[in-house]
Design a protein around this motif. Structure first.
Motif, PDB file in Angstrom:
ATOM      1  N   SER A  21       0.829  -1.202   0.000  1.00 34.36           N
ATOM      2  CA  SER A  21       0.000   0.000   0.000  1.00 34.36           C
ATOM      3  C   SER A  21       0.860   1.247   0.000  1.00 34.36           C
ATOM      4  CB  SER A  21      -0.929  -0.001   1.219  1.00 34.36           C
ATOM      5  OG  SER A  21      -1.635   1.193   1.324  1.00 34.36           O
ATOM      6  N   SER A  22       1.928   1.231   0.801  1.00 34.71           N
ATOM      7  CA  SER A  22       2.785   2.403   0.940  1.00 34.71           C
ATOM      8  C   SER A  22       3.511   2.731  -0.361  1.00 34.71           C
ATOM      9  CB  SER A  22       3.795   2.180   2.067  1.00 34.71           C
ATOM     10  OG  SER A  22       4.566   3.325   2.301  1.00 34.71           O
ATOM     11  N   VAL A  23       4.161   1.742  -0.955  1.00 37.38           N
ATOM     12  CA  VAL A  23       4.891   2.014  -2.211  1.00 37.38           C
ATOM     13  C   VAL A  23       3.913   2.281  -3.352  1.00 37.38           C
ATOM     14  CG1 VAL A  23       6.951   0.735  -1.524  1.00 37.38           C
ATOM     15  CG2 VAL A  23       5.126  -0.455  -2.763  1.00 37.38           C
ATOM     16  N   GLY A  24       2.726   1.700  -3.267  1.00 36.35           N
ATOM     17  CA  GLY A  24       1.738   1.908  -4.324  1.00 36.35           C
ATOM     18  C   GLY A  24       1.214   3.333  -4.362  1.00 36.35           C
ATOM     19  N   THR A  25       1.190   4.002  -3.214  1.00 42.32           N
ATOM     20  CA  THR A  25       0.686   5.379  -3.187  1.00 42.32           C
ATOM     21  C   THR A  25       1.725   6.389  -3.649  1.00 42.32           C
ATOM     22  OG1 THR A  25       1.282   5.481  -0.834  1.00 42.32           O
ATOM     23  CG2 THR A  25      -1.007   4.989  -1.351  1.00 42.32           C
ATOM     24  N   ALA A  26       2.898   5.926  -4.021  1.00 37.61           N
ATOM     25  CA  ALA A  26       3.950   6.850  -4.462  1.00 37.61           C
ATOM     26  C   ALA A  26       3.563   7.569  -5.749  1.00 37.61           C
ATOM     27  CB  ALA A  26       5.270   6.105  -4.658  1.00 37.61           C
ATOM     28  N   SER A  27       2.907   6.865  -6.679  1.00 37.66           N
ATOM     29  CA  SER A  27       2.512   7.461  -7.961  1.00 37.66           C
ATOM     30  C   SER A  27       1.576   6.493  -8.675  1.00 37.66           C
ATOM     31  CB  SER A  27       3.744   7.724  -8.839  1.00 37.66           C
ATOM     32  OG  SER A  27       4.324   6.486  -9.236  1.00 37.66           O
ATOM     33  N   PRO A  28       0.812   6.969  -9.661  1.00 38.32           N
ATOM     34  CA  PRO A  28      -0.048   6.054 -10.430  1.00 38.32           C
ATOM     35  C   PRO A  28       0.730   4.930 -11.099  1.00 38.32           C
ATOM     36  CG  PRO A  28      -0.707   8.328 -10.806  1.00 38.32           C
ATOM     37  CD  PRO A  28       0.570   8.376 -10.018  1.00 38.32           C
ATOM     38  N   ILE A  29       1.948   5.231 -11.579  1.00 36.83           N
ATOM     39  CA  ILE A  29       2.760   4.184 -12.216  1.00 36.83           C
ATOM     40  C   ILE A  29       3.132   3.127 -11.184  1.00 36.83           C
ATOM     41  CG2 ILE A  29       4.936   3.682 -13.392  1.00 36.83           C
ATOM     42  CD1 ILE A  29       3.127   5.198 -15.178  1.00 36.83           C
ATOM     43  N   ALA A  30       3.558   3.571 -10.010  1.00 35.87           N
ATOM     44  CA  ALA A  30       3.932   2.626  -8.952  1.00 35.87           C
ATOM     45  C   ALA A  30       2.730   1.764  -8.574  1.00 35.87           C
ATOM     46  CB  ALA A  30       4.457   3.383  -7.731  1.00 35.87           C
ATOM     47  N   TYR A  31       1.560   2.389  -8.466  1.00 34.33           N
ATOM     48  CA  TYR A  31       0.363   1.639  -8.088  1.00 34.33           C
ATOM     49  C   TYR A  31       0.021   0.599  -9.154  1.00 34.33           C
ATOM     50  CZ  TYR A  31      -4.262   0.621  -6.235  1.00 34.33           C
ATOM     51  OH  TYR A  31      -5.354  -0.030  -5.716  1.00 34.33           O
ATOM     52  N   PHE A  32       0.140   0.980 -10.415  1.00 33.53           N
ATOM     53  CA  PHE A  32      -0.126   0.039 -11.508  1.00 33.53           C
ATOM     54  C   PHE A  32       0.806  -1.175 -11.419  1.00 33.53           C
ATOM     55  CE2 PHE A  32       1.167  -1.560 -15.665  1.00 33.53           C
ATOM     56  CZ  PHE A  32      -0.042  -1.976 -16.183  1.00 33.53           C
ATOM     57  N   LEU A  33       2.089  -0.933 -11.205  1.00 27.85           N
ATOM     58  CA  LEU A  33       3.066  -2.029 -11.142  1.00 27.85           C
ATOM     59  C   LEU A  33       2.791  -2.939  -9.943  1.00 27.85           C
ATOM     60  CD1 LEU A  33       6.299  -0.001 -12.021  1.00 27.85           C
ATOM     61  CD2 LEU A  33       5.117  -1.660 -13.486  1.00 27.85           C
TER      62      LEU A  33
END
Length: 1033
Positions: A362-374
Motif C-alpha cells: 500500500s505504501s509504495v503503491g501510493t507513491a505514484s499512479p505508475i507505482a500503483y499500476f506495477l
C-alpha cells in the motif's frame, strides 16, 4: 580626556555610557568635526598595548563608532581602509561587530568580502578553544557575508569550502550549530564540493545522531528537533554524499535505541526525496533489504511507520517524471523484489508478516499512479487465486485485509498530481478486476454467517472503499452497497456489541457525502419505515434507527428532510399516545441534527422556530390545561429534552425574533385565556408548574440586550417589564422575589431546579449592578426562618447558593458573599446542607453558561479558592467536632472544579484536610477528594511523600467493597486508579515499606464484583509489584 579613553574606562562597568561615547564620536564624524584618520590615530597607543584586553576594547570602540555612523556617511575609500584595518586587528577581538556593519553597506565590495573571509579563516584556526559567545560572532559574520556577498565567496571556490569546513570542525554549542548547519547546507548545494565531499560530509555527519537535551533555563529555545531538522537537511543536500551516507545510516539501523533508529529512518527519507534518481536507483535495493526488517519484524509501531514512509519516498523519487510502465525503469527494478517478497509472505496470510506486507504494498503503491499500476499488476492476480483457494475464513480475512489496504492506496493515489500517460489502464489499474472485486466483497459481507462479525467488518470496509473510489462503481452498484449497509443496520447483531452495525452506519455517513441522493432514495425510506407510530415502554428497537438517521444528517439536504420526517413521526407518536421514551428519543435526535448545523446561518431557522418552539410549546400548554389532551410532552423528562431543543433554536434567532419570544416565556405562545403565567399564581397544579422547565430554557437562550415582558396577575400589575439591560430595577426585584417565593414552596425536584436556574439567570445576566446590594440582603438577612426543618428551609439553602453562584460568576461582592456562606457551616441544623452547596458555586451548568450569555469571569474560580481555603483550614481546626465534617465537604466541593495551577501552590495547607475527607461517608466527597489527590500525585508527588502511609491506608479503605465499606463502584475504581499513580511518581524509597501492605490489601479488590474495579486492581497490583528492592540490580 579623549573619547577613546572614556570609552575604555566605561565599557566594563557602564556599557550604556560607553555606547553614548561612541555615538558622540559618530556624530562628530558625521558633522566632519573629526576625521576617520584622527579616530584611527587616537587608537594607536591602545592597539599596541601589551594587554590583549585593552587592544580588544580599543578595536571595539572603533567598531561601535562604525555601527553608529549613518550608512551614507562613509566613502568607498573609507570603507576600504576600515575593512583593512579591522581585518588586521580581527584576532584582538572587538573587530567583528565593525566588520558586520561594514559588510551590510552597499560600498562593501567583493574584494572586501574575500579579504574579510580570508582574515577569518587565517586568524581563527583555533576558534574552538574560544568561548561560545566569541565563536557565535564569527559564525554570524560569515553568515552575513554568505547572505549579502555570496557571489564573492563562490569565486573563492575550493578555498572557501575548505576554509569553512576546517573552521567549524569540533563545534558543540547548539546555538552555533544552528548557524553552521544553515551555512553548510548552502555550501553543499551551491558550491562545487566535488574535491571536498568526504571531509565536508564528515564535518556534518559527525553530529549524527543528535543527542542534545536543552537545559531547563535555555535562553535560546533551541530544541533537539531543531538541530535534527537542520542536520538532516545537510545530509540530504547533495547526491555526492550517498556513498558515505547510506552505508553509515544502514549501519546505525542496528542501534538498540528507538530514537536513533527513528532519526536514521527520517534521514533516509530526506535523502530519498533529495538525491538524484540515478543515485537512489543504485541504493534502492540495498535500502529495501535493510528497511524491510523494521516492517516485517515490527517491534516498534512508530518505527515501522517511519520505514514505510522511507520506502514510499524512494518509490516517489524513482518514479519522478516517469510516464511509462517500462519493466527496465528504475522504479520497476525497485518494486520487483518488493512485490516478490510480499507475495511470498502472503502465501501464509495468517503469519505475522502478512499484514505488514500489505502495508508495504500500500505504501509504495501510493507513491505514484505508475507505482500503483506495477504493484497491482504483480500482486492482485496471485492474491485473488490465494483467496479463492483459502480453506478457512481466517485466511480469507487476512487476504481481504490486504485488498482493503490496496483499495485505500487507490483512493490516495487518485489525489496525487502525476505525469499523464497514454495508456488508460495505468490510471485505472483496478478496472480489469471490477466485477471480481464487487462480487468478492459483497459475497463476503452478505453471504457469510452473521456470527462471523470480524470477517464481515473487513468485507464492509472493502466494499466501502470501492464505493469511495471515484468513478469506479456505477450508481446502481453503490446503491446495492447502500442496501447491504441498510440491511446490516436493521438486522440483529448476534455478538450483542453492534460493532458491525456501527461500521455500517459510518459507511452510510461516508457515502452520504458523495452520493446524498442514494441515501435519500434508499436509506431514508427504509429507516423511516422502521420507526413505529408508537412504542411500548419496554421496546427500544427504534434507538439504533434514530441514531443512524441522526448520524446521516451530515449533508444539508439530508438534514432538512430528516428534521421534517422526525417531526411528522413525533406528531404521530403524540396523537397516538406513544411512550414518553420514544418521544424523548425523537426530540434527542432533533437536538443532535441541529447541533451539527450552523443555525444562525440556516435558512430553515424560521421553520424550526415556528414548528419546534412555538408549535410544541402550545401543545404542552394544551396538555397542561386539559389533562385529557396530555401527551408525552407533558412529562418532566420530556420537557427537559424539549427545553434543550428550544434553547438551541432561540439562541440562534435574531434579536427582533428573540424579543417576541421574550413576551411569551411564561405564556408559552398560548392563545387560550385560561392559561396564566405560573410565577404569579397560587395553588398551581403540577401539570402546569412543570412548564417552568420550558420557561427557564427560553429565558436562558435570550440575549441580555433583549427586553422581557412577563404577563402577570392583574393584582400585581397589568404587565411587568423585566429588561436584560435598561429597565426598572424595582420591576426586576419584584419578579425575583416572586420566583424566590415559588422556589421556597416547590417540592418537585425538576421544577424546583428550573426555578433555581431562573433565579440565577435573573441575578447573573438580567438585573443591573445597582440592585445587587438588595439581592445580597436577600442572602445575608433572608426573610425565611432557617432554624426549623420544613420544605421552605430545605429549599432556602439551595436558593442562597444559586443566588451566590450567579453573583460570584460575575465577580460581584465575592468576599462578602463567601464570608456569609462560610459562616453557615458552623450551624448544627443546616451546616451540612450548606457544605454541600459549595459544590454548586463553581460547577458548570448547561443553563447558566457562556453559550446562553451568562456573565462568567475567568478569575471567579481563583477568587473563590483564595478566599475560602484559608478560612476553611482555620475554621476546621477551631470547629466543634460535631460540625468538622461540614468544612471537609465544602472543601471537596470547591476543589472539584478548581484548575490545577490554582490548586498546586496551596498543597501544604490542603493535604491534611484532604486525607481526613477520605474518612467521610459521603461517596461524592470521597470521589472528588480522590480526584484531587490523583492530580497532586501527578503534578507534585514530593508534597505527598511524608503522608504516603496515611494516604495508602485510606485509599485501600476507599477501594474496599461490601455494605460496611459503603463505597460505590466509581469510588472504588477511583481509589485504585489513584493508588496506581504512586509508583513512578513518588520516590521508591517512600513506597517500599508500603509495598506488602498494598499488595495484601488489594486481594479483595481482585475479586470485586465489578469488572472495571477488578481491571484497576490488576493494574495497580502490577505497578506496586514492579517496585524494586534497593540494589536489586
Amino acid at each position: 580626556m579623549s573619547e577613546v579613553r572614556r570609552f575604555l574606562l566605561a565599557i566594563d562597568n557602564n556599557k550604556s555610557e560607553a555606547e553614548d561615547v561612541a555615538h558622540q564620536t559618530a556624530r562628530r564624524l558625521e558633522a566632519k568635526e573629526i576625521s576617520l584618520l584622527q579616530i584611527v590615530q587616537s587608537l594607536d597607543e591602545y592597539i599596541h598595548d601589551e594587554d590583549p584586553k585593552i587592544r580588544a576594547k580599543a578595536v571595539q570602540y572603533l567598531s561601535s563608532v562604525i555601527g553608529a555612523v549613518p550608512s551614507n556617511c562613509l566613502t568607498i575609500q573609507q570603507v576600504q581602509v576600515l575593512c583593512e584595518f579591522l581585518c588586521g586587528q580581527i584576532e584582538n577581538g572587538g573587530a567583528v561587530g565593525g566588520l558586520r556593519k561594514l559588510s551590510s553597506l552597499r560600498k562593501f565590495t567583493k574584494d572586501m568580502a574575500k579579504m574579510t573571509t580570508r582574515a577569518v579563516f587565517e586568524n581563527f584556526q583555533d576558534l574552538q578553544i574560544r568561548p561560545p559567545k566569541d565563536r557565535v560572532q564569527i559564525y554570524e559574520l560569515l553568515n552575513d557575508l554568505m547572505a549579502q556577498h555570496r557571489p564573492a565567496l563562490k569565486d573563492m571556490g575550493v578555498e572557501f569550502v575548505g576554509g569553512i569546513t576546517d573552521l567549524v570542525s569540533g563545534e558543540k554549542d547548539p546555538q552555533n550549530l544552528m548557524i553552521i548547519f544553515s551555512m553548510l547546507k548552502a555550501v553543499i548545494i551551491e558550491w562545487d564540493i566535488s574535491g571536498h565531499v568526504e571531509p565536508l560530509f564528515d564535518s556534518v555527519f559527525c553530529y549524527f545522531p543528535v543527542t542534545f537535551r536543552p537545559p531547563p533555563d535555555d535562553p535560546y529555545g533551541i530544541t533537539a528537533q531543531d538541530l535534527k531538522a537542520r542536520l538532516k537537511d545537510c545530509i540530504a543536500a547533495s547526491s555526492l554524499f550517498a556513498p558515505f551516507a547510506f552505508p553509515q545510516l544502514i549501519d546505525k539501523l542496528d542501534s538498540t535505541s528507538p530514537n536513533v533508529k527513528k532519526d536514521v529512518l527520517q534521514a533516509i527519507t530526506a535523502c530519498a526525496s533529495s538525491y538524484s534518481v540515478s543515485v537512489m536507483s543504485n541504493y534502492s535495493i540495498t535500502l529495501w533489504d535493510s528497511l524491510k526488517y523494521e516492517i516485517l519484524n515490527m517491534q516498534e509501531e512508530d518505527l515501522a511507520e517511519e520505514a514505510l514512509v522511507s520506502l514510499q519516498a524512494i518509490a516517489t523519487r524513482l518514479g519522478h517524471g516517469l510516464d511509462s510502465t517500462d519493466a527496465k525503469s528504475h522504479l520497476a527494478r525497485y518494486l520487483r523484489p518488493i512485490t516478490k517478497e510480499c507475495n511470498e509472505q502472503l502465501q501464509e496470510p495468517q503469519h505475522k508478516q502478512a499484514k505488514p506486507s500489505g502495508q508495504v504494498l500500500s505504501s509504495v503503491g501510493t507513491a505514484s499512479p505508475i507505482a500503483y499500476f506495477l504493484v497491482i499488476k504483480a500482486v492482485v492476480p496471485p492474491l485473488l487465486t490465494m483467496y479463492q483457494a483459502a480453506e478457512s475464513l481466517a485466511k480469507q480475512r487476512a487476504l481481504l485485509e490486504v485488498l482493503v489496504q490496496l483499495f485505500n492506496a487507490a483512493i490516495l493515489v487518485k489525489s496525487i498530481p502525476s505525469v499523464p500517460t497514454a495508456d488508460p489502464i495505468v490510471s485505472q489499474p483496478l478496472d480489469s478486476f471490477h466485477d471480481r472485486f464487487f462480487e468478492l466483497t459483497s459475497q463476503a459481507l452478505m453471504g457469510t454467517t452473521k456470527d462471523e462479525v470480524s470477517f464481515r467488518i473487513v468485507a464492509l470496509k472493502g466494499l466501502l472503499r470501492l464505493c469511495m473510489l471515484q468513478g469506479y462503481l456505477k450508481d446502481n452498484e453503490i446503491g446495492m452497497a447502500v442496501q447491504y449497509f441498510d440491511e446490516i443496520v436493521m438486522e440483529d447483531d448476534p455478538s450483542g456489541r453492534d460493532h458491525l452495525k456501527r461500521e455500517a452506519i459510518q459507511a452510510l455517513v461516508e457515502i452520504s457525502k458523495i452520493k446524498p441522493h442514494l441515501i435519500m432514495d434508499i436509506t431514508f425510506p427504509a429507516f423511516i419505515a422502521r420507526l413505529p407510530d408508537s412504542s411500548t415502554s419496554g421496546n427500544t428497537d427504534y434507538l439504533i434507527t434514530l441514531e443512524s438517521l441522526a448520524q446521516l444528517s451530515v449533508e444539508k439536504s439530508i438534514s432538512d428532510t430528516l428534521v421534517r420526517r422526525i417531526l411528522n413521526r413525533l406528531d404521530v407518536v403524540l396523537q397516538s399516545g406513544g411512550s414518553s421514551n420514544y418521544a424523548q428519543a425523537l426530540l434527542s435526535s432533533l437536538i443532535y441534527v441541529l447541533n451539527q448545523r450552523e443555525l444562525t446561518q440556516d435558512p430553515n431557522l424560521g421553520f424550526y422556530h415556528e414548528k419546534l418552539v412555538v408549535g410544541l410549546a402550545r401543545r404542552v400548554v394544551e396538555g397542561a390545561i386539559e389533562p385529557t389532551k396530555s401527551t408525552a410532552l407533558n412529562e418532566e423528562a420530556t420537557l427537559a429534552i424539549l427545553g434543550r431543543l428550544m434553547n438551541l433554536i432561540v439562541r440562534a434567532l435574531e434579536e427582533h425574533k428573540q424579543s417576541s419570544v421574550a413576551l411569551q416565556v411564561y405564556t408559552l405562545f398560548a392563545d387560550d385565556v385560561a392559561w396564566k403565567p405560573v410565577p404569579y399564581r397560587n395553588d398551581v397544579p403540577l401539570t402546569q408548574r412543570i412548564t417552568m422547565i420550558l420557561s427557564t430554557s427560553l429565558i436562558a437562550g435570550i440575549k441580555r440586550e433583549v427586553t422581557f415582558s412577563h404577563l402577570t396577575n392583574l393584582s400585581i400589575a397589568e404587565s411587568v417589564q423585566i429588561p436584560l439591560a435598561n429597565n426598572s430595577d424595582e420591576t426586576g426585584l419584584v419578579h425575583l422575589q416572586a420566583l424566590v417565593g415559588l422556589a421556597l414552596r416547590e417540592e418537585v425536584p425538576s421544577v424546583r431546579l428550573a426555578i433555581f436556574r431562573q433565579i440565577a439567570l435573573m441575578v447573573n445576566k438580567i438585573l443591573s449592578a445597582s440592585v445587587l446590594p438588595a439581592i445580597i440582603d436577600m442572602i445575608v438577612t433572608p426573610s425565611w426562618d432557617l432554624s426549623t426543618t420544613s420544605t421552605t428551609t430545605d429549599n432556602a439553602i439551595p436558593i442562597i447558593f444559586w443566588i451566590s453562584k450567579a453573583l460570584i460568576l460575575r465577580l460581584a461582592h465575592v468576599s462578602e458573599i463567601l464570608t456569609h456562606l462560610l459562616n453557615l457551616l458552623s450551624s448544627p441544623t443546616h451546616g451540612l446542607s450548606s457544605a454541600r452547596g459549595f459544590a454548586l458555586l463553581l460547577a458548570p451548568d448547561e443553563i447558566l453558561s457562556k453559550e446562553n450569555g451568562a456573565i462568567i469571569r475567568l478569575l471567579a474560580k481563583q477568587r473563590v479558592f483564595n478566599i475560602c481555603i484559608p478560612r476553611l483550614s482555620s475554621d476546621f481546626r477551631a470547629a466543634d467536632p460535631a460540625v468538622k465534617q461540614n468544612y471537609l465537604v465544602a472543601l471537596s466541593g470547591i476543589l472539584k472544579y478548581v484548575p490545577t495551577d490554582v490548586l498546586m501552590p496551596e498543597i501544604g495547607t490542603l493535604l491534611p484536610l484532604l486525607l481526613q475527607s477520605l474518612d467521610l461517608p459521603e461517596a461524592d466527597v470521597k470521589a472528588a477528594t480522590i480526584e484531587t489527590l490523583a492530580i497532586i500525585l501527578t503534578e507534585s508527588p514530593a508534597a505527598v511523600e511524608e503522608h504516603m502511609a496515611s494516604l495508602v491506608t485510606r485509599l485501600l479503605k476507599a477501594a474496599a467493597s461490601g455494605k460496611e465499606a459503603n463505597n460505590p463502584a466509581h469510588v472504588r475504581q477511583a481509589a485504585l486508579r489513584c493508588l496506581r499513580l504512586a509508583p513512578g511518581n513518588v520516590k521508591e524509597g517512600k513506597l517500599l515499606p508500603l509495598k506488602g501492605k498494598v499488595t495484601w490489601g488489594l486481594r479483595g479488590c481482585l475479586d470485586d464484583r465489578k469488572r472495571g474495579v477488578r481491571k484497576e486492581a490488576i493494574e495497580c497490583r502490577a505497578r506496586w509489584l514492579g517496585i524494586d528492592e534497593p540494589d536489586s540490580e
